[in-house]
Every structure is written in C-alpha cells, then in structure tokens.
Design an enzyme around this catalytic site. Structure first.
Site, PDB file in Angstrom:
ATOM      1  N   THR A 194     -21.801  15.137  -4.645  1.00 35.47           N
ATOM      2  CA  THR A 194     -22.731  15.799  -5.589  1.00 35.47           C
ATOM      3  C   THR A 194     -24.184  15.458  -5.266  1.00 35.47           C
ATOM      4  O   THR A 194     -25.084  16.255  -5.530  1.00 35.47           O
ATOM      5  CB  THR A 194     -22.424  15.430  -7.065  1.00 35.47           C
ATOM      6  OG1 THR A 194     -22.722  14.037  -7.286  1.00 35.47           O
ATOM      7  CG2 THR A 194     -20.980  15.718  -7.417  1.00 35.47           C
ATOM      8  N   PRO A 239     -29.069  15.847  -8.441  1.00 27.63           N
ATOM      9  CA  PRO A 239     -27.743  16.329  -8.034  1.00 27.63           C
ATOM     10  C   PRO A 239     -27.085  17.137  -9.144  1.00 27.63           C
ATOM     11  O   PRO A 239     -26.979  16.669 -10.265  1.00 27.63           O
ATOM     12  CB  PRO A 239     -26.955  15.046  -7.771  1.00 27.63           C
ATOM     13  CG  PRO A 239     -27.678  13.973  -8.490  1.00 27.63           C
ATOM     14  CD  PRO A 239     -29.089  14.396  -8.661  1.00 27.63           C
ATOM     15  N   LEU A 240     -26.674  18.360  -8.838  1.00 30.67           N
ATOM     16  CA  LEU A 240     -25.959  19.172  -9.826  1.00 30.67           C
ATOM     17  C   LEU A 240     -24.473  18.823  -9.732  1.00 30.67           C
ATOM     18  O   LEU A 240     -23.690  19.497  -9.063  1.00 30.67           O
ATOM     19  CB  LEU A 240     -26.190  20.664  -9.568  1.00 30.67           C
ATOM     20  CG  LEU A 240     -27.277  21.338 -10.412  1.00 30.67           C
ATOM     21  CD1 LEU A 240     -27.202  22.859 -10.260  1.00 30.67           C
ATOM     22  CD2 LEU A 240     -27.185  20.966 -11.885  1.00 30.67           C
ATOM     23  N   HIS A 241     -24.093  17.747 -10.400  1.00 29.02           N
ATOM     24  CA  HIS A 241     -22.762  17.181 -10.247  1.00 29.02           C
ATOM     25  C   HIS A 241     -21.642  18.157 -10.648  1.00 29.02           C
ATOM     26  O   HIS A 241     -20.836  18.564  -9.827  1.00 29.02           O
ATOM     27  CB  HIS A 241     -22.614  15.933 -11.128  1.00 29.02           C
ATOM     28  CG  HIS A 241     -23.676  14.909 -10.966  1.00 29.02           C
ATOM     29  ND1 HIS A 241     -23.755  14.055  -9.873  1.00 29.02           N
ATOM     30  CD2 HIS A 241     -24.716  14.575 -11.767  1.00 29.02           C
ATOM     31  CE1 HIS A 241     -24.799  13.241 -10.024  1.00 29.02           C
ATOM     32  NE2 HIS A 241     -25.391  13.527 -11.156  1.00 29.02           N
ATOM     33  N   ASP A 242     -21.581  18.501 -11.921  1.00 30.72           N
ATOM     34  CA  ASP A 242     -20.387  19.167 -12.472  1.00 30.72           C
ATOM     35  C   ASP A 242     -20.113  20.565 -11.905  1.00 30.72           C
ATOM     36  O   ASP A 242     -18.938  20.926 -11.727  1.00 30.72           O
ATOM     37  CB  ASP A 242     -20.482  19.211 -14.004  1.00 30.72           C
ATOM     38  CG  ASP A 242     -20.427  17.798 -14.606  1.00 30.72           C
ATOM     39  OD1 ASP A 242     -20.927  17.616 -15.725  1.00 30.72           O
ATOM     40  OD2 ASP A 242     -19.892  16.889 -13.943  1.00 30.72           O
TER      41      ASP A 242
END
Ligand code: RIB
Ligand code: CA
Length: 311
Positions: A194, A239-242
């Site tokens: 991520t 960070p665009l994790h999901d």
C-alpha cells in the site's frame, strides 16, 4: 459472473475510497457493509459507512454495526490520522438511510450460511474483530468463505502505529491470529504494497477534475488524509491502503505477491501485532496467505479514477 463480497470496515478516508470503488464496479455485488471499531469508535464508523453509501447514491445498501472493541484488549483509535470524525476533509451530510438492526457478526454468519458455499469473499479493511468473532461463534462458516482479501500487516515496510505493527493488526492481534490460523484462503495487502500506492498532487487533481460530487469529495478526503503521512514519511502523498483490496478483486494482475506463512505476535508488548512473514521460506511453517508485495501504481490509479468517475 459478479463477485459477491461483504466489506468490513472502519471508515477512515481510505476505507471510504475503497467502498466507493466497490460500489462503482459492476463486477462486484456488495451484499452488505459491516462496521467495526478501529480508526474511530463504532458509532462513527457505522455513521461514516452510511455517509459514503449515500454519497454513492446507494441508500439501499445494508450497513450493520459490529464489535465496538477488540476481542481481548482496549480499543486503540487513530484520530491523529483520520481526524475526530474519522472522515475529516469533506463536509458530508448526516445520512438518512437506516442502520440495520442486526449485529454485523450475525449478518456475516447468516450470509455465509445462506449463500452458496464458496461464493462470498470477505473484504476486511480494518481490525479483524468482526470476522474473527464470526469464525469463533460459527466455525461452520469458515469452510464456506470463498476467500478473505484484507488490508493489514507489514513486513519489509515495518509498522505504522508501532515500529513493529500495522494499525489493523495491532488493534486486535488475537482476531488476526484467529483469521490467519483458520485455514481460510487469505490475500493480504500489507503496508509493503500500500505504500507504493501514494496519492500525488497529479492523482488528487485527477479526482478533482472529474467535476463530480464524488470526485470532489475523494479529492477532499485524500487531501486531508495525506497531510499526516507526508509529514511523517516526507513522501509525496499518502498510501491509499484499503482501495488496494477492491482493486485486487477487479484487476489482480496489477499486483504481485508470494504464498508464504504469516504469523501474528500476540504477546510481546514490544512487537504486539507484528505480522511475521516467512518471505524467504526459512521455516517449515505451512504457507497460509498470499502476501502482496508489489502494485502497478499507475495502473491502480487509472482503474480507481476511471471507476470513481462513473458515480
Ligand atoms: O494501517 C492502515 C489501515 O489502518 C487502513 O485500513 C486504515 O484505514 C486504518 O484502518
Ligand atoms: Ca481501514
């Protein structure tokens, strides 16, 4: 053939973008959204989930409230990252859609028992409390889960809430341990991957230039979300994790990973919640998760932008 999923979530700006990506994608049928305590307490995560559904024009979506605390520990939240509301950035109206009366854990159990075996994927985007509680209460459902695609963990990228642990796993390490040992097929999106999916000025501009309400809100969400990570990591963007979880369902070829053994630290205060990934196969512990290590970031943002523009 649409992919049936349940999104388990603790919105959270990045959870919100993941939910929007799922609702914008015809390949995916979201059977329900289950809220869990995590980034902010449960009353806010269930409220935020409903705000996002209404933003997407999906007031018909069933949203359930689940566990308000980890299985065996006190809740740790992350208002410092997500703001007091958990969805700071845009000004979203109070939802008019109802919260479902059933508990999220009962919804997960009932859905897995009533849907054909192997037809439902679970997509946890927060602490694994709801999922592990469902598995513990109804072990018969574990074999009926198609797979679990979760955001959590870290190995080469180390931790983000402690030096050793990623937030979702750290909040409820016992829950993560139950899920990782359950035998269910698991795809993990750790910080290792991520942190390659960073919001940049250009990428946020692309959201804003959609000229839609959703595009503007996503730009406001990511603008707010990135300020913490930029200050902490000095990186350009957050960070665009999901959304990596949903993007994997849509275009798995954007990602690369390795099927390895992953175990969870549940006792040491120093490393509580650490995901110990046997990346180099130095133990005889059986592989139990596909640990994703790479993403084509440009491809990821192309997919995300194209889909969000549909809402
Ligand atoms: O560590 C990142 C994870 O913790 C993301 O799911 C974010 O939303 C928070 O829940
Ligand atoms: Ca989350």
């Amino acid at each position: 053939m649409t992919q049936k999923i349940i999104i388990d979530t603790d919105p959270g700006q990045d959870d919100a973008v993941a939910i929007l990506l799922a609702l914008a994608s015809p390949e995916i049928e979201v059977l329900g959204i289950t809220a869990v305590a995590g980034n902010v307490p449960l009353p806010l995560t269930q409220l935020n989930a409903r705000k996002i559904c209404e933003l997407a024009g999906r007031a018909d979506m069933r949203v359930f409230a689940g566990c308000d605390a980890p299985m065996r520990r006190a809740l740790v939240t992350a208002e410092h990252v997500h703001g007091r509301t958990g969805l700071d950035g845009p000004d979203l109206p109070e939802p008019t859609m109802p919260l479902q009366q059933a508990h999220a854990v009962d919804f997960i159990i009932d859905t897995l028992r009533s849907q054909p075996a192997g037809s439902v994927t679970l997509c946890p985007l927060g602490p694994l409390t709801n999922i592990a509680t469902a598995f513990a209460r109804a072990p018969d459902i574990v074999g009926r889960v198609q797979r679990v695609v979760l955001m959590g963990g870290a190995y080469f990228e180390v931790g983000n809430i402690t030096p050793a642990a990623e937030f979702n796993i750290h909040v409820d390490p016992e829950a993560a341990d139950i899920v990782l040992k359950s035998g269910v097929e698991i795809v993990m999106m750790p910080l290792d991957v991520t942190h390659q999916a960073l919001t940049t000025r250009a990428r946020i501009r692309a959201f804003r230039e959609m000229g839609t309400r959703v595009g503007t809100v996503v730009a406001e969400l990511t603008d707010f979300f990135e300020r913490f990570d930029v200050e902490k990591y000095g990186s350009e963007g957050a960070p665009l994790h999901d959304p990596c979880v949903i993007a994997w369902l849509l275009q798995p070829e954007l990602f690369e990973g390795r099927h390895v053994n992953v175990e969870i630290e549940t006792t040491s205060p120093l490393t509580l919640g650490m995901t110990v990934a046997d990346w180099w196969g130095v133990t005889d512990r059986p592989p139990n998760a596909t640990f994703i290590g790479k993403v084509d970031a440009d491809g990821f943002y192309r997919l995300l932008t194209e889909r969000l523009a549909r809402l």
